[in-house]
Design a protein around this motif. Structure first.
Motif, PDB file in Angstrom:
ATOM      1  N   THR A 247       0.783  -1.231   0.000  1.00 42.65           N
ATOM      2  CA  THR A 247       0.000   0.000   0.000  1.00 42.65           C
ATOM      3  C   THR A 247       0.817   1.284   0.000  1.00 42.65           C
ATOM      4  O   THR A 247       2.044   1.286  -0.011  1.00 42.65           O
ATOM      5  N   GLY A 248       0.100   2.393   0.013  1.00 40.43           N
ATOM      6  CA  GLY A 248       0.653   3.735  -0.082  1.00 40.43           C
ATOM      7  C   GLY A 248      -0.378   4.598  -0.793  1.00 40.43           C
ATOM      8  O   GLY A 248      -1.269   4.067  -1.460  1.00 40.43           O
TER       9      GLY A 248
ATOM     10  N   ALA B   2      -3.104   4.324   4.360  1.00 40.14           N
ATOM     11  CA  ALA B   2      -1.995   3.540   3.796  1.00 40.14           C
ATOM     12  C   ALA B   2      -0.665   3.958   4.419  1.00 40.14           C
ATOM     13  O   ALA B   2       0.192   3.118   4.707  1.00 40.14           O
ATOM     14  N   GLY B   3      -0.509   5.260   4.638  1.00 38.99           N
ATOM     15  CA  GLY B   3       0.725   5.769   5.249  1.00 38.99           C
ATOM     16  C   GLY B   3       0.910   5.214   6.651  1.00 38.99           C
ATOM     17  O   GLY B   3       2.011   4.817   7.045  1.00 38.99           O
TER      18      GLY B   3
ATOM     19  N   ALA C 200       4.339  11.414   1.480  1.00 42.07           N
ATOM     20  CA  ALA C 200       4.333  11.196   2.948  1.00 42.07           C
ATOM     21  C   ALA C 200       3.912   9.753   3.286  1.00 42.07           C
ATOM     22  O   ALA C 200       4.416   9.164   4.240  1.00 42.07           O
ATOM     23  N   SER C 201       3.028   9.166   2.493  1.00 42.55           N
ATOM     24  CA  SER C 201       2.533   7.818   2.815  1.00 42.55           C
ATOM     25  C   SER C 201       3.515   6.713   2.401  1.00 42.55           C
ATOM     26  O   SER C 201       3.314   5.551   2.742  1.00 42.55           O
ATOM     27  N   TYR C 202       4.540   7.077   1.635  1.00 40.80           N
ATOM     28  CA  TYR C 202       5.566   6.108   1.202  1.00 40.80           C
ATOM     29  C   TYR C 202       6.915   6.395   1.881  1.00 40.80           C
ATOM     30  O   TYR C 202       7.891   5.703   1.622  1.00 40.80           O
TER      31      TYR C 202
END
Ligand SMILES: Cc1cc2nc3c(=O)[nH]c(=O)nc-3n(C[C@H](O)[C@H](O)[C@H](O)COP(=O)(O)O)c2cc1C
Length: 343
Positions: A68-69, A74-75, A108-110
């Protein structure tokens, strides 16, 4: 929220709440068994599960698979998984980074490098995106910005076929990959998402300058089924249900790929759930084993639950190594006897 963010959260909800396994299919490892060694001549305390993979030392040949991401939820999941991977020194894969190309703020989420500075980190993008305007410079950006060690291109024709907004033009993709991969600053990995790699696909893959191949066979998460929960098109939904078990069981795909691609590092995934299955995969030629869905479930309960799941899998692996007399991962691969049961 954008369409991609909604899709990502929708996937997470379906994977966590619905029955997304194919009907009556297993990963194929139940058809194999090790010869037990009642006189193993090793001390369990001295068994070494470490491996070296693409220059990094891993505590065990285990990876948290690509998931996810691209959204706030997801983050949060990526940060929990990355922290657990760093603490146990196993590999970690991000989910599709397409969202980063649509909106740089989604980085930011990765962004897990601060949490997991030393982890072996694999990025992800759909290979078919190379036919929909994505080029080498954008993938280079994903690699550099996220601090990736490996870049995975996922192959998901069945998923795209069932997806309401699916990208289904796969024409000329082998040639596009051949052109793009040498321009990237890290090794590339090709991966399926749960339908496996056949002999025919493996022959095409043998032409590509890959670092590794992740087979992701049948036996775990079925993307035809996941997408059948999402689409409003009744014909597409029914097609997804009918093809929920489509593909090659993971063990069969692994044996085929190892035979046809003897030198290529192989990541075995698709319904891998236990340390025993992991040991069998290594004995059959895998270099690394990836598990996705079990870690998504564990992540719902926080970092400690992910750590507990990793510890459980490694203890099972270690115990199998003990009772087969394998003191190291290389001995598990070369010095044990694994038999196919029945025909
Ligand atoms: C929630 C979820 C999201 C996933 N997203 C991606 C993705 O973005 N890219 C990808 O290559 N594979 C993705 N996968 C596929 C997994 O990496 C893996 O190949 C597949 O789920 C089979 O492994 P499993 O049975 O252990 O879940 C996803 C899997 C799950 C469960």
């Amino acid at each position: 929220m954008t369409d991609t963010e909604v899709r990502k959260d929708h996937h997470l909800r379906i994977c966590l709440e619905e029955d997304i396994a194919g009907l009556d299919v297993k990963n194929g490892f139940e058809r194999y068994r090790f010869d037990h060694d009642a006189l193993p001549e090793v001390s369990k305390a001295e068994i070494r599960t470490e491996i070296s993979f693409f220059g990094k030392t891993l505590r065990a040949p285990l990876m948290i698979g690509a998931m996810t991401g691209g959204s706030t939820q997801a983050g949060q999941i990526n940060r929990i998984l990355a922290e657990a991977a760093e603490r146990r020194q196993i590999a970690f894969a991000l989910g599709s980074q397409r969202r980063m190309l649509e909106d740089p703020r989604s980085f930011a989420s990765y962004d897990v490098r601060k949490i997991a500075p030393s982890v072996l980190l694999m990025g992800n993008i759909g290979a078919v995106q190379l036919n929909y305007g994505v080029g080498a410079s954008q993938i280079q950006m994903l690699i550099e910005k996220s601090g990736l060690d490996l870049m995975a291109f996922h192959l998901n024709p069945l998923q795209e076929a069932i997806q309401p907004e699916g990208d289904t033009n796969f024409v000329g993709l082998t040639a596009r990959l051949q052109e793009i991969i040498p321009q990237l600053p890290c090794p590339s990995v090709l991966k399926e998402v749960g339908a496996g790699i056949s002999a025919k696909t493996a022959c095409k893959i043998s032409m590509l300058p890959l670092g590794a191949l992740e087979i992701a066979g049948v036996g775990g998460t079925s993307w035809a089924k996941v997408e059948s929960f999402r689409t409003n098109n009744r014909i597409q939904a029914e097609t997804g249900v009918q093809l929920a078990s489509w593909g090659i069981p993971t063990a069969e795909s692994l044996v085929t790929c190892r035979r046809l691609l003897p030198q290529l590092p192989l990541i075995c995934s698709g319904g891998m759930r236990t340390g025993l299955e992991m040991a069998k995969a290594i004995a059959l030629g895998a270099d690394l084993v990836a598990m996705a869905l079990p870690f998504l479930h564990a992540a719902q309960h926080g970092v400690d639950a992910v750590l507990a799941r990793i510890d459980q899998i490694i203890e099972e692996l270690r115990t199998v190594m003990f009772v087969t007399g394998a003191g190291s991962i290389s001995a598990l691969r070369t010095d044990t006897v694994i038999r196919r049961i029945g025909g």
